[in-house]
Design a protein around this motif. Sequence first.
Motif, PDB file in Angstrom:
ATOM      1  N   ARG A   1       0.839  -1.213   0.000  1.00 45.76           N
ATOM      2  CA  ARG A   1       0.000   0.000   0.000  1.00 45.76           C
ATOM      3  C   ARG A   1       0.870   1.258   0.000  1.00 45.76           C
ATOM      4  NH1 ARG A   1      -3.262  -2.874   3.764  1.00 45.76           N
ATOM      5  NH2 ARG A   1      -2.315  -1.674   5.443  1.00 45.76           N
TER       6      ARG A   1
ATOM      7  N   ASP B   1       2.344   1.751  -3.440  1.00 44.11           N
ATOM      8  CA  ASP B   1       1.357   2.301  -4.378  1.00 44.11           C
ATOM      9  C   ASP B   1       1.327   3.825  -4.303  1.00 44.11           C
ATOM     10  OD1 ASP B   1       0.620  -0.208  -5.305  1.00 44.11           O
ATOM     11  OD2 ASP B   1      -1.191  -0.335  -4.066  1.00 44.11           O
TER      12      ASP B   1
ATOM     13  N   LEU C   1       1.295  -4.330 -10.340  1.00 47.56           N
ATOM     14  CA  LEU C   1       1.924  -3.006 -10.349  1.00 47.56           C
ATOM     15  C   LEU C   1       2.910  -2.874 -11.506  1.00 47.56           C
ATOM     16  CD1 LEU C   1       1.964  -0.307  -8.945  1.00 47.56           C
ATOM     17  CD2 LEU C   1       3.625  -1.225  -7.326  1.00 47.56           C
TER      18      LEU C   1
END
Length: 183
Positions: A67, A70, A109
């Motif tokens: 997280r 990101d 990703l």
Amino acid sequence: MDHEAAAMAATAALAAAHPHLGQGAAAHPALEGCEDVEWASIPGCPVDVSVVLHGLVDPDAAEMAERALDWLVMSGPMSISATMPAVVPYLLRLAADPSVPRRDELVGLVLVAAALSAPTNPHSSWDLAVSGPEADHPERALCRAAFAADAAWVRRLLADDELLAELELGEGERTALAEAAGL
């Protein structure tokens, strides 16, 4: 949302929850050299990304680290940040390792980075409206260069039939990844 502030907050929360990550976390071969990167010299990179990268290989910290990552590598919903090109080599190596926690999310990703680093067609008003002119986004060319420099890892991902089947990657995603690496 201020991505820089969110990245700082997410990284601080990760470091607080897993203080060992900032204290010379156990080395993973995919992360070799990440402590040597001058993360603070990257525009908009407010934190030491190596702490986050080390969190990606720690089973207890991986979700939180992902997280935080990101927030660090995206500057908006459809745009990569200036940090992404420096992270791509580590992402590729981690995504190629089946033992890495949350590997599927890391591959996701990588695919986002490949798709969002595609060059904008200067003759397409749609491309220009959605992505903006290439000159306004140097991070895209830098990201493509990072993919090309580590094309061997891209080939390895594209040759991993088990991973590709598990993720149900379509031809478009495979093509975007290959094109990002100049393959």
